[in-house]
Design an enzyme around this catalytic site. Structure first.
Site, PDB file in Angstrom:
ATOM      1  N   HIS A  55       1.972   1.960  -3.630  1.00  0.00           N
ATOM      2  CA  HIS A  55       0.860   2.395  -4.366  1.00  0.00           C
ATOM      3  C   HIS A  55       0.867   4.127  -4.399  1.00  0.00           C
ATOM      4  O   HIS A  55       0.591   4.316  -5.382  1.00  0.00           O
ATOM      5  CB  HIS A  55      -0.399   2.067  -3.869  1.00  0.00           C
ATOM      6  CG  HIS A  55      -0.969   1.007  -4.518  1.00  0.00           C
ATOM      7  ND1 HIS A  55      -0.961   0.689  -5.955  1.00  0.00           N
ATOM      8  CD2 HIS A  55      -1.424  -0.232  -4.017  1.00  0.00           C
ATOM      9  CE1 HIS A  55      -1.559  -0.695  -6.121  1.00  0.00           C
ATOM     10  NE2 HIS A  55      -1.806  -1.163  -5.004  1.00  0.00           N
ATOM     11  N   GLU A  85       0.866  -1.326   0.009  1.00  0.00           N
ATOM     12  CA  GLU A  85      -0.151   0.229  -0.090  1.00  0.00           C
ATOM     13  C   GLU A  85       0.820   1.220  -0.142  1.00  0.00           C
ATOM     14  O   GLU A  85       0.620   2.350  -0.713  1.00  0.00           O
ATOM     15  CB  GLU A  85      -0.995  -0.002   1.340  1.00  0.00           C
ATOM     16  CG  GLU A  85      -1.982  -1.261   1.290  1.00  0.00           C
ATOM     17  CD  GLU A  85      -2.631  -1.447   0.049  1.00  0.00           C
ATOM     18  OE1 GLU A  85      -3.042  -0.379  -0.579  1.00  0.00           O
ATOM     19  OE2 GLU A  85      -3.079  -2.532  -0.399  1.00  0.00           O
TER      20      GLU A  85
END
Length: 690
Positions: free
Chosen positions: A527, A524
């Protein structure tokens, strides 16, 4: 409102007789012994460095039952880590794939609803709504249906009342079959799709005089629309074509015979929101909108009415009696590879969690969530963020200006862990307010329709609500088994639902936690710097903040990832993967694995002799077990139909490539297992963005 009363409200929604939560670490399955008949595992010369806690024994069991030591890890790490699991796993008839991740999702909660009531209610509520609000379904009425009262704008609006965006959003909507590739040629899927329309119409009505023509017209209409539908990778590549304008200039930007401006204005009035001329509107896929508007202009009212109502009917088949669901299942057997419908208990649970996630979470965290998970997760986030910053600092392709801003962004990443504070409080004022309208005492299907109305209205009302970047988004309710990165807030979220075995446990050796939830955290974080995330600055503004030279170097490295994953073949169905479609997730997978591993290495250097080995797996080092647990979370067994759908639609690579891709690019994996670049699981020319 007490938790008991809150649960009572949920019960009333679906005439539920019981809600029973089943959590993975609350379920004790029959254990098998560490050793098996066909495998002799080496024993350590001493047990001082072996962990014999109940959790370590449990972890050793699930890894031993997954590893296939007949496979060389340097040649095929996915089948080394998952081979035995795959051999011994059966895909349930109601799903198209099985994996540890899917098991974790389905075991979160279980509820029983009144099936007898669904059968007794029948299809009358759906047909009544179709006839009284939507203008009827011509395929059921034959030649008696009249186009004299057909009103396209009103039809769109009535469907929007129930949260349906068929054909139009402020951009393109979806297709019934997901992607335009399915419509290009006649296949068993297109044949089955037309048969589905025909059989459902036959089951819901008696007049079959025009059914064959109507079925063909519905399909051809959608096929024509599909020609202009943008695929996910096309949307990604043409993201810059999104146009931002004001509401009063909308008609100038999107100029068609269909009054799109009036449709948007009236839609927001469903939520009691009046649009102002100065409100900003972002329109995407304008080319699609213009072409589809021409299709609508040329199509007959009967065809449009048939298609729009068909999409509504299709979406609600799972809420209808069993004889309707059986028809749908015959199609799903071909399209998705499932042999029976998913249990109503599981489907209802998913729906409740999606619509009422925070109410469900209130009950879940009170009984099951371990508070230690918060502190340990925060420590891991900080460690992995620091590791990622070191990766940024070590970058040789970024110029100083871009690198400095990237480090600032990484330091600015906010996080949500577990659940919002108010759910731990005995004060339920916020939940009472949020769910004030969620009181139901009718039949299951009528309650579903009312929920959809509320859901649509709340979405419209978001426009006038103040933006609080600290708020938890509806899609990341604490009971969700997933994790998220939001580029507009530069925030990572790890709901309580994912902070459990096999991703995380407070008693687990750190190499398992870093190989599990640690990788998810790194994924994450990365990202924020993938092909989409890198377009947003540290404050979530989509503005240029890298130099052109750095963007050029990024694209070169990204191309290596795209080419690598595009060259993977799914031998099960003899199809190529699409690296363009999955590039963002692939970048995140590669960066996430590296960040988590480097963070674990640093933790282990500062905490020597703390992590002990697993019983029966003493021959594997802590670093090897880090990678093995990482791979275990992506073990999967799937049907052919599932694999085809994933390849065509999903922005995530198939699970085996989520293992072999990042490990084959990572020098530290080669070192841990003694691999030589050029072996099957070790690339000579490794791809690395971060």
């Amino acid at each position: 409102m007490t938790p008991t009363k809150l649960l009572g409200r949920l019960v009333g929604i679906f005439v539920i007789t019981t809600i029973v939560f089943i959590i993975l670490y609350g379920v004790e399955k029959t254990r098998k012994t560490i050793t098996t008949e066909n495998r002799t595992l080496p024993l350590a010369t001493t047990t001082d460095d072996v962990c014999f806690t109940p959790y370590c024994v449990k972890a050793a069991n699930y890894l031993i039952e997954s590893i296939d030591e007949t496979v060389e890890p340097c040649e095929d790490f996915f089948h080394f880590a998952c081979g035995t699991w795959i051999k011994n796993t059966r895909i349930p008839d109601d799903v198209s794939a099985q994996s540890p991740f899917n098991l974790l999702r389905t075991q979160l909660y279980y509820n029983v609803i009144d099936e007898a009531d669904i059968e007794a209610t029948g299809v009358d509520p759906i047909l009544s709504l179709v006839n009284t609000e939507l203008g009827g379904w011509p395929i059921l009425q034959g030649s008696s249906w009249s186009s004299s009262t057909f009103d396209l704008s009103n039809l769109f609006l009535k469907l929007r009342k129930y949260a349906y965006n068929i054909i139009y959003r402020i951009g393109q909507s979806d297709l019934a079959l997901g992607q335009k590739q399915y419509y290009a040629n006649e296949t068993n899927i297109t044949i089955a799709y037309r048969q589905l329309i025909r059989e459902l119409a036959m089951a819901l009505g008696n007049d079959t005089s025009m059914i064959d023509q109507d079925v063909n017209d519905i399909f051809e209409f959608e096929k024509n629309i599909s020609k202009y539908h943008w695929t996910d990778d096309e949307q990604r590549a043409r993201y810059d074509e999104t146009v931002r304008t004001t509401f009063n200039n909308l008609s100038l930007t999107f100029n068609t015979t269909f009054d799109f401006t009036d449709y948007v204005r009236r839609s927001y009035l469903l939520g009691n929101v009046t649009l102002q001329d100065t409100d900003v509107v972002a329109i995407s896929e304008i080319e699609y909108l213009n072409n589809v508007s021409l299709i609508l202009q040329r199509a007959s009212p009967r065809t449009i009415q048939n298609y729009m109502v068909w999409r509504f009917i299709l979406s609600r088949t799972s809420d209808m009696p069993q004889h309707i669901r059986i028809i749908r299942q015959r199609f799903d057997r071909i399209f998705r590879g499932t042999n029976t419908e998913r249990p109503r208990t599981a489907r209802c649970g998913s729906f409740v969690n999606r619509i009422l996630g925070f109410a469900v979470s209130k009950l879940y965290i009170k009984k099951y969530f371990d508070e230690n998970a918060f502190n340990e997760s925060l420590e891991m986030i900080n460690n992995i963020r620091d590791a990622f910053i070191e990766m940024l600092q070590g970058s040789t392709w970024m110029d100083v200006e871009s690198k400095t801003k990237a480090i600032e962004k990484a330091k600015s990443i906010d996080q949500h862990i577990g659940y919002p504070d108010y759910l731990a409080s005995d004060n339920n004022t916020k939940l009472d307010k949020d769910y004030a309208e969620y009181t139901f005492n009718s039949s299951y299907i009528r309650n579903i329709l009312k929920l959809l109305e509320i859901f649509a209205k709340e979405n419209f009302q978001l426009l006038r609500k103040p933006v609080d970047k600290k708020d938890w988004d509806e899609y990341s309710a604490p009971s969700v088994v997933n994790a998220f990165y939001d580029p507009s807030t530069n925030r990572i979220s790890f709901p309580a639902g994912i902070l459990q075995i096999p991703f995380f446990n407070k008693d687990a050796p750190k190499y398992l936690n870093y190989g599990g939830i640690g990788y998810v955290i790194g994924h994450e974080v990365t990202h924020g710097f993938d092909d989409t995330g890198r377009q947003f600055d540290k404050d979530g503004n989509r503005i240029p903040w890298w130099t052109e030279e750095t963007i050029k170097k990024f694209n070169e490295r990204k191309t290596c990832i795209i080419n690598q994953y595009s060259n993977y073949t799914v031998t099960q169905i003899d199809m190529q993967a699409d690296g363009n479609l999955t590039q963002g997730e692939d970048i995140a997978d590669n960066g996430g694995l590296r960040g988590a591993f480097f963070a674990y290495q640093k933790w282990a250097a500062n905490n020597k002799n703390v992590d002990k080995r697993l019983p029966g797996l003493q021959k594997y080092s802590s670093e090897q077990l880090f990678f093995i647990n990482y791979a275990y979370n992506w073990c999967i067994k799937m049907t052919n139909a599932y694999a085809v759908n994933r390849l065509r639609i999903d922005v995530h690579s198939l699970d085996q490539f989520r293992v072999t891709g990042p490990t084959s690019n990572f020098d530290e994996f080669d070192r841990a297992f003694g691999c030589t670049p050029g072996q099957g699981n070790s690339r000579k020319d490794k791809c690395s963005v971060w």
